[in-house]
Structure formats: structure tokens, C-alpha cells
Design an enzyme around this catalytic site. Structure first.
Site, PDB file in Angstrom:
ATOM      1  N   ASP A  37       0.853  -1.183   0.000  1.00 60.14           N
ATOM      2  CA  ASP A  37       0.000   0.000   0.000  1.00 60.14           C
ATOM      3  C   ASP A  37       0.892   1.237   0.000  1.00 60.14           C
ATOM      4  O   ASP A  37       2.005   1.219   0.542  1.00 60.14           O
ATOM      5  CB  ASP A  37      -0.912   0.014   1.231  1.00 60.14           C
ATOM      6  N   ASN A  90      -5.607  -4.866  -6.169  1.00 58.09           N
ATOM      7  CA  ASN A  90      -6.825  -4.246  -5.664  1.00 58.09           C
ATOM      8  C   ASN A  90      -6.728  -2.738  -5.463  1.00 58.09           C
ATOM      9  O   ASN A  90      -7.752  -2.065  -5.351  1.00 58.09           O
ATOM     10  CB  ASN A  90      -7.178  -4.918  -4.323  1.00 58.09           C
ATOM     11  N   TYR A 156     -13.273   7.095 -14.174  1.00 56.32           N
ATOM     12  CA  TYR A 156     -13.288   5.893 -13.344  1.00 56.32           C
ATOM     13  C   TYR A 156     -13.800   4.692 -14.150  1.00 56.32           C
ATOM     14  O   TYR A 156     -13.203   3.606 -14.128  1.00 56.32           O
ATOM     15  CB  TYR A 156     -14.168   6.127 -12.122  1.00 56.32           C
ATOM     16  N   LYS A 160     -11.789   1.224 -15.120  1.00 53.78           N
ATOM     17  CA  LYS A 160     -12.265  -0.080 -14.664  1.00 53.78           C
ATOM     18  C   LYS A 160     -12.674  -0.980 -15.830  1.00 53.78           C
ATOM     19  O   LYS A 160     -12.531  -2.212 -15.743  1.00 53.78           O
ATOM     20  CB  LYS A 160     -13.430   0.111 -13.690  1.00 53.78           C
ATOM     21  N   THR A 191     -16.347   0.706   2.541  1.00 49.55           N
ATOM     22  CA  THR A 191     -14.917   0.953   2.679  1.00 49.55           C
ATOM     23  C   THR A 191     -14.674   2.442   2.919  1.00 49.55           C
ATOM     24  O   THR A 191     -15.555   3.272   2.673  1.00 49.55           O
ATOM     25  CB  THR A 191     -14.167   0.546   1.403  1.00 49.55           C
TER      26      THR A 191
END
Length: 269
Positions: A37, A90, A156, A160, A191
Site C-alpha cells: 500500500d 486491488n 473511473y 475499470k 470501505t
């Protein structure tokens, strides 16, 4: 004994949300988890959670939009562990909703870099290492917005959609070499990233919730999907983009996979 005992799994974006849940899930099945990360503190917190349950993990602070940093991360995994069996690519960001003509070059390039190009960099390094060490399985996180038309998030959605294209291309190229590559496409997931988006556009979420039966999925459900895609139970699954969006997807489908409409057209008309 877990199914993944003795295996090594890389989880990017593992410092929070889906990535954190995925790291914990893979560790519970016995894998040693590399938690990657840009937020090093978040990655270390995930490692602590894994270790508290008796699992093994180490944290890597990395900027995934830097190809040299990604190459160094995978080289480090090879040196430290001698193998890579699973990867869940991810890591990702969202952005405030905007009409397409209002998107600046900076916002466009940032979105594509983090949500698409970083996946390419990871795949480019992961695939050869997995082949060298006997094969494996990769899951890329796309989105429901990678399948459906979606207004006000063109950058976005483009990123994706691109993740799914990368997934299918890699699956075709490397299936014969013992590496399976699939994508998971979440809908609404509880999240920190969703919380930030909700601050920007609560009305958009309200409309989505109308179609999803009011359900916001916990990240553990998406993590379990990624875990299954890497498992022997999914050994015949390759090159798929698996929707994990509850009732949202079927209600947007209008007769064929080629015909989608913006959510606003359905809610306003």
C-alpha cells in the site's frame, strides 16, 4: 491446515477496505501475505491484524504508479520468499463526480495511472514470476462501473473497463502457462473510499441503493470472492469478470450484454 499453506499472496491496496479484508482472508487459508500500500501505516496495521490471528505477513510501502517501484517490490518477493502463488491487484482511488467535459487532464491521468496502469505494471511483473514458480492465480479488482455505463464518472469507468480488458488478455496469454487471471467487480462496498465518495455525491449512492435493495456489502464478501477465484474450486475459471454487486447489475441489464443505459435514465424516466 489451510488450502494455501506454504503459498505466498500479494495484496495491493492492502492497507484498508477490500485489500485489508483480502489479506486477512488469504492468511486464514495459510498463505504468507505481502501487504502492499502507498499508506505504509495502514499496511502495517493490516499485518498486525493478520499476525493477531496467527498468520504470517509483511508490509511493503509502494507507489504502484511507479514501474521501477513495482519491479523492485516483485523482485523483493522473489528474493524473500522464492515464489508468488496469488495476487489480488486491488489498489485504487475514486474521485468527485463530474461531467466528462469538466474533467481536467490532471484528474484523467491520475485516475488512469492508479486504477489501470498500476494493474498493468503489477501484471507485467507478477506473471513471469508465477510461471517461474509453477503457476498461480491473479484477481484484479474492477467495478460494476467496469461493466455498466455510468454517468459522471467517465474516467473511473474507463479505467475499470480497462482492467477487465487487461484481465482477459492476460488470461488468454498465460492460461497455458498455469496462471489464471480473473476480475472481481464490486458494487457498493463499505470501505473508506466509499465514505469519501459519499461526501461528494450522496444522491448518486441513494439512487444505486434503490436498485441494490438497500444493501451495502461488507468488504469481506469481496475478499471471499477473490479467495474463491484463487482456490482450487475455481480451477476452471479464467478470464472472467465476476460481478459482486447484489441486485444492482441485473436491474440495469436491458435484454443483452451490449445494451446498457446510464443509471440516471432509469431513475429519472
Amino acid at each position: 491446515m489451510g488450502e494455501f499453506d506454504g503459498k505466498v499472496a500479494l495484496i495491493t491496496g492492502g492497507g484498508s477496505g477490500i485489500g485489508r479484508a483480502s489479506a486477512v482472508a488469504f492468511a486464514r487459508e495459510g498463505a504468507h501475505v505481502v501487504v502492499a500500500d502507498i499508506n505504509g501505516e495502514g499496511a502495517e496495521e493490516t499485518v498486525s491484524l493478520v499476525e493477531a490471528e496467527g498468520g504470517g505477513a509483511n508490509a511493503v510501502k509502494v507507489e504502484l504508479t511507479d514501474p521501477a517501484a513495482v519491479a523492485a517490490m516483485l523482485s523483493g518477493i522473489a528474493d524473500m520468499h522464492g515464489r508468488l502463488d496469488y495476487a489480488h491487484n486491488n489498489a485504487g482511488i475514486n474521485d468527485a463526480p463530474s461531467k466528462l467535459p469538466e474533467l481536467s487532464d490532471e484528474r484523467w491521468h491520475r485516475m488512469i495511472a492508479v486504477n489501470l496502469t498500476s494493474v498493468f505494471y503489477c501484471l507485467r511483473e507478477e506473471l513471469p514470476l508465477m510461471v517461474e514458480t509453477g503457476g498461480g492465480a491473479i484477481v484484479n479488482t474492477s467495478s460494476g462501473a467496469g461493466v455498466f455505463a455510468s454517468a459522471n464518472i467517465a474516467h473511473y469507468a474507463a479505467a475499470k473497463h480497462g482492467v477487465i480488458g487487461l484481465t482477459r488478455s492476460a488470461a488468454i496469454e498465460y492460461g497455458e502457462h498455469g496462471v489464471r487471471v480473473n476480475a472481481v467487480c464490486p458494487g457498493l462496498v463499505d470501505t473508506p473510499m466509499r465514505g469519501r465518495h459519499l461526501q461528494h455525491d450522496p444522491e448518486h449512492e441513494r439512487r444505486i441503493l434503490e436498485f441494490s435493495g438497500g444493501r451495502v456489502n461488507p468488504p469481506e464478501l469481496i475478499a471471499d470472492t477473490a479467495l474463491w477465484l484463487c482456490s482450487e474450486a475455481a480451477s476452471n475459471v479464467n478470464g472472467q469478470a465476476l460481478l459482486g454487486d447484489g441486485k444492482y447489475g441485473p436491474k440495469l441489464r436491458l435484454g443483452s450484454w451490449q445494451h446498457w443505459v446510464p443509471l440516471e435514465q432509469l431513475t429519472d424516466g
